[in-house]
Design a protein around this motif. Structure first.
Motif, PDB file in Angstrom:
ATOM      1  N   UNK A 168       0.851  -6.969   4.944  1.00 33.72           N
ATOM      2  CA  UNK A 168       1.948  -6.023   5.150  1.00 33.72           C
ATOM      3  C   UNK A 168       1.477  -4.730   5.813  1.00 33.72           C
ATOM      4  N   UNK A 169       0.210  -4.386   5.604  1.00 34.49           N
ATOM      5  CA  UNK A 169      -0.343  -3.197   6.282  1.00 34.49           C
ATOM      6  C   UNK A 169      -0.312  -3.419   7.792  1.00 34.49           C
ATOM      7  N   UNK A 170      -0.805  -4.581   8.229  1.00 39.30           N
ATOM      8  CA  UNK A 170      -0.778  -4.907   9.656  1.00 39.30           C
ATOM      9  C   UNK A 170       0.650  -5.107  10.143  1.00 39.30           C
ATOM     10  N   UNK A 171       1.473  -5.767   9.305  1.00 40.48           N
ATOM     11  CA  UNK A 171       2.862  -5.992   9.672  1.00 40.48           C
ATOM     12  C   UNK A 171       3.609  -4.691   9.891  1.00 40.48           C
ATOM     13  N   UNK A 172       3.344  -3.705   9.030  1.00 39.78           N
ATOM     14  CA  UNK A 172       3.994  -2.394   9.161  1.00 39.78           C
ATOM     15  C   UNK A 172       3.559  -1.710  10.461  1.00 39.78           C
ATOM     16  N   UNK A 173       2.262  -1.793  10.788  1.00 38.83           N
ATOM     17  CA  UNK A 173       1.762  -1.186  12.029  1.00 38.83           C
ATOM     18  C   UNK A 173       2.381  -1.847  13.258  1.00 38.83           C
ATOM     19  N   UNK A 174       2.436  -3.190  13.232  1.00 38.20           N
ATOM     20  CA  UNK A 174       3.046  -3.904  14.352  1.00 38.20           C
ATOM     21  C   UNK A 174       4.537  -3.561  14.472  1.00 38.20           C
ATOM     22  N   UNK A 175       5.200  -3.420  13.328  1.00 35.41           N
ATOM     23  CA  UNK A 175       6.635  -3.088  13.339  1.00 35.41           C
ATOM     24  C   UNK A 175       6.864  -1.699  13.930  1.00 35.41           C
ATOM     25  N   UNK A 176       6.005  -0.744  13.559  1.00 35.93           N
ATOM     26  CA  UNK A 176       6.115   0.614  14.118  1.00 35.93           C
ATOM     27  C   UNK A 176       5.911   0.578  15.637  1.00 35.93           C
ATOM     28  N   UNK A 177       4.915  -0.204  16.059  1.00 35.53           N
ATOM     29  CA  UNK A 177       4.678  -0.355  17.502  1.00 35.53           C
ATOM     30  C   UNK A 177       5.909  -0.926  18.195  1.00 35.53           C
ATOM     31  N   UNK A 178       6.508  -1.953  17.593  1.00 26.25           N
ATOM     32  CA  UNK A 178       7.701  -2.569  18.182  1.00 26.25           C
ATOM     33  C   UNK A 178       8.852  -1.584  18.290  1.00 26.25           C
ATOM     34  N   UNK A 179       9.038  -0.786  17.236  1.00 25.63           N
ATOM     35  CA  UNK A 179      10.129   0.195  17.240  1.00 25.63           C
ATOM     36  C   UNK A 179       9.951   1.180  18.393  1.00 25.63           C
ATOM     37  N   UNK A 180       8.749   1.705  18.540  1.00 25.64           N
ATOM     38  CA  UNK A 180       8.474   2.673  19.613  1.00 25.64           C
ATOM     39  C   UNK A 180       8.616   2.014  20.983  1.00 25.64           C
ATOM     40  N   UNK A 181       8.039   0.823  21.095  1.00 25.36           N
ATOM     41  CA  UNK A 181       8.046   0.132  22.395  1.00 25.36           C
ATOM     42  C   UNK A 181       9.462  -0.196  22.848  1.00 25.36           C
ATOM     43  N   UNK A 196      12.878  -2.370  12.383  1.00 22.00           N
ATOM     44  CA  UNK A 196      13.094  -1.418  11.279  1.00 22.00           C
ATOM     45  C   UNK A 196      13.218  -2.176   9.961  1.00 22.00           C
ATOM     46  N   UNK A 197      13.930  -3.305  10.001  1.00 17.63           N
ATOM     47  CA  UNK A 197      14.096  -4.124   8.796  1.00 17.63           C
ATOM     48  C   UNK A 197      12.764  -4.665   8.298  1.00 17.63           C
ATOM     49  N   UNK A 198      11.946  -5.186   9.219  1.00 14.55           N
ATOM     50  CA  UNK A 198      10.635  -5.712   8.807  1.00 14.55           C
ATOM     51  C   UNK A 198       9.750  -4.590   8.284  1.00 14.55           C
ATOM     52  N   UNK A 199       9.815  -3.414   8.911  1.00 14.13           N
ATOM     53  CA  UNK A 199       9.012  -2.274   8.449  1.00 14.13           C
ATOM     54  C   UNK A 199       9.368  -1.899   7.014  1.00 14.13           C
ATOM     55  N   UNK A 200      10.657  -1.866   6.703  1.00 18.61           N
ATOM     56  CA  UNK A 200      11.090  -1.522   5.337  1.00 18.61           C
ATOM     57  C   UNK A 200      10.565  -2.544   4.329  1.00 18.61           C
ATOM     58  N   UNK A 201      10.640  -3.815   4.679  1.00 26.08           N
ATOM     59  CA  UNK A 201      10.160  -4.879   3.787  1.00 26.08           C
ATOM     60  C   UNK A 201       8.667  -4.732   3.528  1.00 26.08           C
ATOM     61  N   UNK A 202       7.888  -4.505   4.589  1.00 30.59           N
ATOM     62  CA  UNK A 202       6.438  -4.387   4.436  1.00 30.59           C
ATOM     63  C   UNK A 202       6.054  -3.134   3.643  1.00 30.59           C
ATOM     64  N   UNK A 203       6.777  -2.039   3.875  1.00 29.63           N
ATOM     65  CA  UNK A 203       6.499  -0.812   3.123  1.00 29.63           C
ATOM     66  C   UNK A 203       6.786  -0.996   1.633  1.00 29.63           C
ATOM     67  N   UNK A 204       7.812  -1.770   1.310  1.00 36.66           N
ATOM     68  CA  UNK A 204       8.119  -2.036  -0.098  1.00 36.66           C
ATOM     69  C   UNK A 204       6.978  -2.808  -0.759  1.00 36.66           C
ATOM     70  N   UNK A 205       6.414  -3.783  -0.042  1.00 34.11           N
ATOM     71  CA  UNK A 205       5.276  -4.518  -0.583  1.00 34.11           C
ATOM     72  C   UNK A 205       4.087  -3.592  -0.817  1.00 34.11           C
ATOM     73  N   UNK A 206       3.857  -2.659   0.100  1.00 32.66           N
ATOM     74  CA  UNK A 206       2.731  -1.728  -0.038  1.00 32.66           C
ATOM     75  C   UNK A 206       2.977  -0.748  -1.180  1.00 32.66           C
ATOM     76  N   UNK A 207       4.182  -0.197  -1.246  1.00 29.53           N
ATOM     77  CA  UNK A 207       4.516   0.782  -2.286  1.00 29.53           C
ATOM     78  C   UNK A 207       4.399   0.175  -3.681  1.00 29.53           C
ATOM     79  N   UNK A 208       4.857  -1.052  -3.829  1.00 30.26           N
ATOM     80  CA  UNK A 208       4.833  -1.707  -5.141  1.00 30.26           C
ATOM     81  C   UNK A 208       3.636  -2.656  -5.292  1.00 30.26           C
TER      82      UNK A 208
END
Length: 228
Positions: A168-181, A196-208
């Motif tokens: 999810x750490x890598x997934x969140x980074x890739x998602x941020x890149x996609x959003x900007x791109x 944005x949806x995938x980023x939220x999901x990955x951040x939830x996994x990291x937070x919890x």
């Protein structure tokens, strides 16, 4: 490419969920369209490009997610197994199991492996040594029970969730890149919304992450002591 049951369920599927999906989003909305400009006369060009990227990334990204989960999250939360539930439960100061149950485990460990775990008094004097001995013992117990179906299933569950967190750490980074791109360089509102949806999901996994690894780690510890 052959995978055993653990590799498929605890490494490959988590990697697909947490890392490959953002890459496939980028591939689907941008790379595939660019390839079509040069390969529009090639049958199944888009299909081939997607499958090729998937196969190339699958193994290496699953290992990357596993590396992050073991060397960052597991080290932070469990300090190299020294504070894993399987270690904590066998300490006399821990109240999960009775002292008589722990003594039975101690006796069985001595009988099976010739290892004498520290007594309650010695544990108080040198807790780190007590933990180290338990960690060493748990490696032998896992090896002894490697074919136990219940333990294998719980090991897969723990490994899958742990590796999903790392991925999810890598997934969140890739998602941020996609959003900007897709927001500023190659406009696609749908790609932005999905990312944005995938980023939220990955951040939830990291937070919890701590709650998740503790939950599945505790379940694994209960099973390994029960089956042993």
């Amino acid at each position: 490419m052959k995978f055993d049951k653990y590799s498929l369920k605890a490494r490959i599927i988590p990697a697909f969920f947490s890392i490959i999906i953002p890459i496939m989003i980028f591939n689907n909305f941008y790379i595939s369209e660019e390839l079509y400009k040069f390969m529009d006369n090639v049958l199944f060009a888009k299909f081939v490009s997607n499958i090729s990227m998937f196969l190339i990334c699958l193994y290496y990204l699953s290992e990357a997610g596993r590396f992050i989960s073991k060397n960052i999250f597991e080290k932070i939360y469990f300090k190299d197994e020294m504070y894993m539930p399987t270690t904590n439960y066998l300490l006399f100061q821990n109240t999960k199991y009775s002292s008589s149950f722990k003594k039975r485990i101690h006796n069985k460990v001595l009988s099976d492996f010739g290892i004498k775990l520290l007594s309650s008094k010695k544990e108080i004097l040198d807790e780190n040594e007590a933990r180290r001995k338990i960690v060493e013992t748990m490696a032998l117990i896992r090896k002894k029970l490697r074919k136990n179906a219940f333990l294998v299933q719980h090991n897969i569950e723990y490994g899958a969730m742990r590796n999903t967190i790392g991925g999810s750490v890598l997934g969140a980074l890739f998602s941020i890149f996609n959003i900007i791109f897709f927001k500023f360089y190659f406009e696609s509102n749908l790609a932005v919304y999905i990312s944005i949806s995938t980023l939220i999901i990955y951040l939830l996994f990291i937070i919890f992450s701590k709650v998740i690894v503790n939950f599945y780690g505790n379940n694994y510890a209960k099973i390994i002591y029960r089956e042993y």
